[in-house]
Scaffold this active site. Structure first.
Site, PDB file in Angstrom:
ATOM      1  N   SER A   1       0.989  -1.114  -0.030  1.00  0.00           N
ATOM      2  CA  SER A   1       0.005   0.062  -0.120  1.00  0.00           C
ATOM      3  C   SER A   1       0.742   1.192   0.120  1.00  0.00           C
ATOM      4  O   SER A   1       1.944   1.095   0.346  1.00  0.00           O
ATOM      5  CB  SER A   1      -0.960  -0.016   1.200  1.00  0.00           C
ATOM      6  OG  SER A   1      -1.609   1.230   1.357  1.00  0.00           O
TER       7      SER A   1
ATOM      8  N   TYR B   1      -2.382  -1.242  10.364  1.00  0.00           N
ATOM      9  CA  TYR B   1      -2.506  -1.276   8.676  1.00  0.00           C
ATOM     10  C   TYR B   1      -1.246  -0.691   8.303  1.00  0.00           C
ATOM     11  O   TYR B   1      -0.664  -1.370   7.361  1.00  0.00           O
ATOM     12  CB  TYR B   1      -3.646  -0.449   8.235  1.00  0.00           C
ATOM     13  CG  TYR B   1      -3.872  -0.786   6.851  1.00  0.00           C
ATOM     14  CD1 TYR B   1      -4.281  -1.869   6.446  1.00  0.00           C
ATOM     15  CD2 TYR B   1      -3.297   0.278   5.871  1.00  0.00           C
ATOM     16  CE1 TYR B   1      -4.460  -2.191   4.780  1.00  0.00           C
ATOM     17  CE2 TYR B   1      -3.707   0.157   4.505  1.00  0.00           C
ATOM     18  CZ  TYR B   1      -4.137  -1.105   3.884  1.00  0.00           C
ATOM     19  OH  TYR B   1      -4.263  -1.535   2.815  1.00  0.00           O
TER      20      TYR B   1
END
Length: 264
Positions: A145, A158
């Site tokens: 990401s 995350y």
């Protein structure tokens, strides 16, 4: 493309980016096993994907070693091989740093990072054995990401997990290069999936998101699937240990851009 007839495992394949990747692979003649923790969602996804080609669904928790073992075994039983692995399974949990509970931190890390390690290691062991027996090398694609680089205070677990995935990708690529097995990652920005829905459906939050996206729009899962297809194919045969960021230009940006009014 030289993907026709190959076999792929796509974790987190019941929806969003994983589903889009599985769909794209099937259109290129790849046999696909989608793995997901949500059984009903996986069954619905399989019903749609089977119309495009040879597909299977395996319910699996990638943070559990036995589930990963069974996923690999069922794939080999069904198709006799594994050429491509896409480690896409991932979860999020929003909380302020001071309020984040240990169990929530562990849950996100277990799925996003440990799951990528466990599945990657299991499939890599199979691929190495195949290469040593004279077979063709495979390829592994991890889902990172832009938050492996950028930080979001409310998404501690995350962002940490995705930073770990990017570094794991580099380590795996070096470890497996002697066998010709390539390992790369994709780092999506804001993509129109269920994970982004709460932001995408709130106009104020959407405007903030678009103000840091030079291309001025949200990405589509299919745009990430096209990168996965490239990385799985021989067209990327000299690419390993890399993360390809698809973020609409966000990472180079050090200012905000004007958000144009949307026409309804």
């Amino acid at each position: 493309m030289a993907l026709d007839g190959k076999t792929a495992i796509v974790t987190g394949g019941a929806g969003g980016i994983g589903y889009a990747i599985a769909e794209r692979f099937l259109r290129h003649g790849v046999k696909v096993v989608i793995a997901d923790l949500e059984g009903e969602k996986g069954a619905r996804a399989l019903s749609d994907l089977e119309r495009l080609g040879d597909a299977r669904f395996v319910k699996a928790d990638v943070s559990k070693r036995l589930d990963v073992h069974n996923l690999l075994a069922e794939t080999i039983d069904a198709f006799g091989d594994v050429d491509i692995l896409v480690n896409n399974a991932g979860v999020v949990h929003a909380a302020d740093f001071l309020d984040l509970k240990e169990e929530d931190f562990n849950r996100v890390l277990d799925t996003n990072l440990k799951g990528t390690f466990l599945t990657g290691q299991a499939v890599a062991r199979y691929m190495v054995e195949k290469v040593e027996g004279g077979g063709a090398a495979g390829t592994i694609i991890n889902m990172s990401s832009i938050n492996a680089i950028l930080a979001i205070p409310e998404q501690i677990a995350y962002t940490v997990s995705k930073g770990g995935v990017s570094q794991l990708t580099r380590v795996m690529a070096l470890a497996l290069a002697p066998y010709g097995i390539r390992v790369n990652a994709i780092g999506p920005g804001s993509i129109a999936t269920d994970m982004l829905a709460s932001v995408n459906n709130d106009q104020s939050a959407r405007n903030r998101m678009l103000s840091r996206t030079p291309l001025g729009r949200v990405g589509e899962p299919g745009e990430i699937a096209s990168i996965a297809t490239f990385l799985a194919d021989d067209d990327s045969s000299y690419v390993t240990g890399q993360t390809i960021y698809a973020d609409g230009g966000r990472l180079p940006l050090n200012y905000t851009v004007e958000v144009k009014p949307e026409i309804s």
